[in-house]
Design a protein around this motif. Structure first.
Motif: not given
Length: 353
Positions: A67-77, A169-181
């Motif tokens: 699932e992909v969620l969009w949540m208000p605020g920063g990742a610190s929460g 993953m705040t500072s490298d999200f969407l920068t490379r493929p990932l082993p999602m498993e």
């Protein structure tokens, strides 16, 4: 004078994204409305958030388990929300202390559950990622900071463990493929690689989210709530989600995550080569753990650093001063920063006397 923005976040965005975002803020798709003033439940915004979600799934090649969620605020929460959802107060989660954001995660989780720190590089000023540790049998998940923005280290391969990884993953999200498993939860706020401040993207592996926690945590913090409501349980920051959509479109048009990875490698290799060549500068981190997102380095003395910072400021380089507790310099090279800006910085370093 053109400004070259090496800020650690909010970070540089491509000019085309800024132009389209500005137009949408004034008049979205000729509706006569700003994207910031439309209802978050309107068909107009539903189309925006659904496309953004679909693009995250497409770029990471996610199947129906996620699932992909969009949540208000920063990742610190999410440092607190993730353990609230995944474990009870008597269960243990593990951490590798890799720097500032690992410490923040440890402190947040300690208020919710039992913690176990596997290893730490604090005694060597976080100049590497500890790898010599053993995971106890009672650990429920391992929290990792994929990229330490302040200290300049990055996981180039993720630990192989039996439990799920929870990744900041705040500072490298969407920068490379990932082993999602390997992952149970991934979270990242948008203002570095895919948008502006105000919204955090969370990827959940539904197989890892325990239903036993239902009713034990406040509804507003329960991931299941936001899964059921498709991220619209309460008003989402509509404009930041829209800018994220524009960045996701841009990333796809550039060639997706493989292209982002190649660009990150090109930018960081160019800068690290100059740092290693230059007699007045030295890198902060062991070569094998250097971040391709945040190159942290320093001058050989305080006088060099003061002169170099003034020199860069005069020539349109902004946001490069290191974090106050670390000092030196930090060149952040997120998705939106062009290779030309890194080349310009390298040229300035080469000419600096």
């Amino acid at each position: 004078m053109k400004q070259h923005n090496f800020s650690p976040g909010p970070a540089a965005l491509p000019e085309s994204v800024l132009q389209e975002a500005a137009q949408g803020l004034l008049n979205y798709n000729q509706t006569g409305l700003s994207v910031a003033e439309i209802s978050h439940r309107s068909p107009i915004f539903l189309a925006i958030i659904e496309e953004a979600t679909a693009l995250v799934k497409e770029l990471y090649q996610l199947d129906d388990r996620f699932e992909v969620l969009w949540m208000p605020g920063g990742a610190s929460g999410q440092l607190a929300i993730a353990p609230m959802n995944l474990v009870s107060k008597d269960e243990r989660v593990a951490f590798v202390d890799t720097g500032f954001w690992a410490q923040r995660a440890i402190d947040a989780a300690a208020e919710i559950c039992q913690i176990h720190v596997l290893a730490s590089s604090s005694k060597s000023t976080y100049d590497h990622i500890p790898k010599d540790w053993t995971l106890p049998n009672d650990i429920k998940y391992l929290h990792v900071v994929s990229n330490e923005t302040i200290d300049g280290t990055q996981y180039h391969t993720y630990p192989d463990v039996a439990v799920p990884l929870v990744a900041d993953m705040t500072s490298d999200f969407l920068t490379r493929p990932l082993p999602m498993e390997k992952f149970g939860v991934i979270f990242a706020s948008a203002q570095k690689n895919f948008g502006i401040a105000g919204v955090t993207c969370v990827i959940l592996n539904k197989d890892r989210i325990s239903e036993k926690m239902m009713g034990e945590i406040p509804t507003i913090y329960n991931y299941q709530t936001h899964i059921r409501e498709q991220s619209l349980y309460h008003t989402i920051p509509t404009f930041p989600v829209y800018v994220s959509l524009l960045m996701l479109r841009w990333i796809k048009a550039q060639g997706g995550l493989i292209a982002m990875q190649a660009q990150s490698s090109a930018k960081s290799s160019l800068l690290y080569a100059e740092i290693d060549r230059h007699p007045l500068f030295t890198g902060n981190v062991h070569v094998e753990d250097r971040s391709v997102m945040n190159a942290c380095f320093r001058g050989i003395n305080a006088e060099v650093e003061e002169a170099f910072l003034a020199y860069l400021t005069q020539h349109g380089i902004v946001g490069i001063k290191g974090f106050p507790t670390v000092g030196g310099f930090r060149a952040s090279m997120y998705n939106g920063l062009a290779l030309e800006s890194v080349q310009y910085l390298v040229d300035l370093m080469h000419s600096f006397k």
